[in-house]
Design a protein around this motif. Sequence first.
Motif, PDB file in Angstrom:
ATOM      1  N   GLY A   5      35.105  34.978  46.942  1.00 57.64           N
ATOM      2  CA  GLY A   5      34.452  35.562  45.771  1.00 57.64           C
ATOM      3  C   GLY A   5      33.723  34.486  44.985  1.00 57.64           C
ATOM      4  N   VAL A   6      32.525  34.801  44.516  1.00 55.93           N
ATOM      5  CA  VAL A   6      31.719  33.835  43.764  1.00 55.93           C
ATOM      6  C   VAL A   6      31.492  34.371  42.355  1.00 55.93           C
ATOM      7  N   ASP A   7      31.899  33.597  41.380  1.00 53.61           N
ATOM      8  CA  ASP A   7      31.761  33.990  39.975  1.00 53.61           C
ATOM      9  C   ASP A   7      30.412  33.497  39.433  1.00 53.61           C
ATOM     10  N   PHE A   8      29.500  34.448  39.215  1.00 59.80           N
ATOM     11  CA  PHE A   8      28.203  34.118  38.624  1.00 59.80           C
ATOM     12  C   PHE A   8      28.226  34.427  37.127  1.00 59.80           C
ATOM     13  N   HIS A   9      29.401  34.223  36.525  1.00 58.50           N
ATOM     14  CA  HIS A   9      29.624  34.443  35.091  1.00 58.50           C
ATOM     15  C   HIS A   9      29.471  35.919  34.710  1.00 58.50           C
ATOM     16  N   ALA A  10      29.926  36.788  35.615  1.00 60.95           N
ATOM     17  CA  ALA A  10      29.953  38.222  35.311  1.00 60.95           C
ATOM     18  C   ALA A  10      31.061  38.469  34.285  1.00 60.95           C
ATOM     19  N   PRO A  11      30.935  39.523  33.463  1.00 65.75           N
ATOM     20  CA  PRO A  11      31.930  39.778  32.403  1.00 65.75           C
ATOM     21  C   PRO A  11      33.350  39.957  32.931  1.00 65.75           C
ATOM     22  N   HIS A  12      33.487  40.603  34.093  1.00 70.60           N
ATOM     23  CA  HIS A  12      34.833  40.899  34.602  1.00 70.60           C
ATOM     24  C   HIS A  12      34.920  40.491  36.074  1.00 70.60           C
ATOM     25  N   PHE A  13      35.041  39.201  36.311  1.00 66.45           N
ATOM     26  CA  PHE A  13      35.152  38.708  37.682  1.00 66.45           C
ATOM     27  C   PHE A  13      36.584  38.868  38.174  1.00 66.45           C
ATOM     28  N   ASP A  14      36.736  39.388  39.388  1.00 69.51           N
ATOM     29  CA  ASP A  14      38.050  39.623  39.980  1.00 69.51           C
ATOM     30  C   ASP A  14      38.562  38.308  40.587  1.00 69.51           C
ATOM     31  N   VAL A  15      39.212  37.504  39.757  1.00 67.92           N
ATOM     32  CA  VAL A  15      39.644  36.155  40.172  1.00 67.92           C
ATOM     33  C   VAL A  15      40.595  36.216  41.358  1.00 67.92           C
ATOM     34  N   GLU A  16      41.480  37.194  41.362  1.00 64.10           N
ATOM     35  CA  GLU A  16      42.485  37.302  42.432  1.00 64.10           C
ATOM     36  C   GLU A  16      41.931  38.000  43.675  1.00 64.10           C
ATOM     37  N   LEU A  17      40.694  38.498  43.600  1.00 64.79           N
ATOM     38  CA  LEU A  17      40.085  39.264  44.700  1.00 64.79           C
ATOM     39  C   LEU A  17      41.005  40.411  45.139  1.00 64.79           C
ATOM     40  N   GLU A  18      41.662  41.003  44.135  1.00 63.87           N
ATOM     41  CA  GLU A  18      42.634  42.061  44.420  1.00 63.87           C
ATOM     42  C   GLU A  18      41.973  43.286  45.049  1.00 63.87           C
ATOM     43  N   GLU A  19      40.852  43.721  44.444  1.00 60.64           N
ATOM     44  CA  GLU A  19      40.201  44.922  44.972  1.00 60.64           C
ATOM     45  C   GLU A  19      39.613  44.686  46.356  1.00 60.64           C
ATOM     46  N   LEU A  20      39.018  43.512  46.580  1.00 63.86           N
ATOM     47  CA  LEU A  20      38.476  43.196  47.902  1.00 63.86           C
ATOM     48  C   LEU A  20      39.592  43.189  48.940  1.00 63.86           C
ATOM     49  N   GLY A  21      40.768  42.643  48.554  1.00 69.49           N
ATOM     50  CA  GLY A  21      41.916  42.651  49.467  1.00 69.49           C
ATOM     51  C   GLY A  21      42.357  44.065  49.810  1.00 69.49           C
ATOM     52  N   LEU A  22      42.378  44.950  48.799  1.00 66.82           N
ATOM     53  CA  LEU A  22      42.744  46.353  49.047  1.00 66.82           C
ATOM     54  C   LEU A  22      41.731  47.034  49.958  1.00 66.82           C
ATOM     55  N   LEU A  23      40.454  46.739  49.721  1.00 69.12           N
ATOM     56  CA  LEU A  23      39.411  47.312  50.577  1.00 69.12           C
ATOM     57  C   LEU A  23      39.589  46.843  52.021  1.00 69.12           C
ATOM     58  N   ALA A  24      39.863  45.549  52.191  1.00 68.80           N
ATOM     59  CA  ALA A  24      40.048  44.995  53.538  1.00 68.80           C
ATOM     60  C   ALA A  24      41.232  45.656  54.238  1.00 68.80           C
ATOM     61  N   GLU A  25      42.338  45.797  53.512  1.00 69.72           N
ATOM     62  CA  GLU A  25      43.526  46.439  54.096  1.00 69.72           C
ATOM     63  C   GLU A  25      43.263  47.900  54.410  1.00 69.72           C
ATOM     64  N   ALA A  41      23.871  30.370  40.018  1.00 69.48           N
ATOM     65  CA  ALA A  41      23.036  31.325  40.755  1.00 69.48           C
ATOM     66  C   ALA A  41      23.310  31.146  42.245  1.00 69.48           C
ATOM     67  N   PRO A  42      23.030  32.181  43.072  1.00 67.16           N
ATOM     68  CA  PRO A  42      23.251  32.054  44.517  1.00 67.16           C
ATOM     69  C   PRO A  42      22.347  30.996  45.137  1.00 67.16           C
ATOM     70  N   ASP A  43      22.870  30.251  46.092  1.00 68.23           N
ATOM     71  CA  ASP A  43      22.058  29.325  46.864  1.00 68.23           C
ATOM     72  C   ASP A  43      21.181  30.151  47.806  1.00 68.23           C
ATOM     73  N   ALA A  44      19.880  29.859  47.831  1.00 69.78           N
ATOM     74  CA  ALA A  44      18.940  30.685  48.607  1.00 69.78           C
ATOM     75  C   ALA A  44      19.297  30.717  50.092  1.00 69.78           C
TER      76      ALA A  44
END
Length: 361
Positions: A5-25, A41-44
């Motif tokens: 997960g990459v934090d681009f200073h979004a208001p609510h970044f999922d630090v634990e990547l909990e939702e992504l982990g649930l999606l993967a499972e 910013a993202p590297d091009a």
Amino acid sequence: MLLVGVDFHAPHFDVELEELGLLAETAGLNPVARLTCKRQAPDAALFVGTGKADEIKELAEQHGASEVLFDQAISPAQQRNLERRIGMPVNDRTLLILEIFAQRARSHEGKLQVELAKLQYQSTRLVRRWSHLERQRGGIGGRGGPGETQMELDKRMINDAIKRTKARLETVKKQRNTQRRQRANAQHFGIALVGYTNAGKSTLFNKLTKARVYAADQLFATLDPTTRSVYLGDAQQSVSLSDTVGFIRDLPHGLIDAFEATLQEAANAQLLMHVIDSANPNFIEQIKEVQHVLGEIDALEIPQLLVFNKLDALAPEQRPQKLHDHYEVDGQSIERVFVSAQSGEGMEILRSILAQRTAAA
């Protein structure tokens, strides 16, 4: 699988990547490690830059991961460059959600919608995605001219498939519109269940309708829209209740477009029952995501009733003093009721509110 997960200073970044982990499972994958980082910013070229890409490669090898999954959408060029640098498949949240939808769709309409979304996603991945697409197909006799490149041929085939799928979906949409008109002619008050995925919509739907729609404690347990008639004794009339697909953060825009026929159940309702997981600590952000998608389908003007579900999962000190009150969303005070679709607590209050809304319509 390594989650990144990459934090681009979004208001609510999922630090634990909990939702992504649930999606993967949910997709049947096994996350073995997680890595987060911050960037302006993202590297091009590599999305995360060369140093972090090498760190991802090292961590993946340490944990025996065979694939890398990003919590953000990455471009086709970034995906290709990362795979070359890391030496293993790299995918993003968008593809993961599409795969889950593909696994879960059961109805003809649902399968068509997923097929369209996947085709649209694949069409963007053809740009320098696979090396074999760089080959030229010869003209007549093999030497007459450059002919059509493999990439152009694949693009044309995918575009043709998109057109066919859109046409088939248009037919399904017309059929559903006919069904809606029939319900409208029967003077049925239309109620649609909306909410973040895993908020308990299908369980609530089953409780109200005595139906047996599949419901489980997982993301996107049900995808296909279901409509049932519910008799409200206090109003002495029946209403049409529709269960819709759950919303999620960063829902791929292609899915919003592809699922237009499904989401029209919400856009054409007279009342939206916005179901919220009251036990989820991120429920405020989830409400915002649902409101965002409702805005995408022009459904924000439809009256809402907030149903704070999973009352049984709240700790005693978290329980509300009143089961029926009002809650502010986007500066607007909206009627709210607390229920437990599992235990039945608060359901009589909910039925009474629905009867009042129906009688007043």
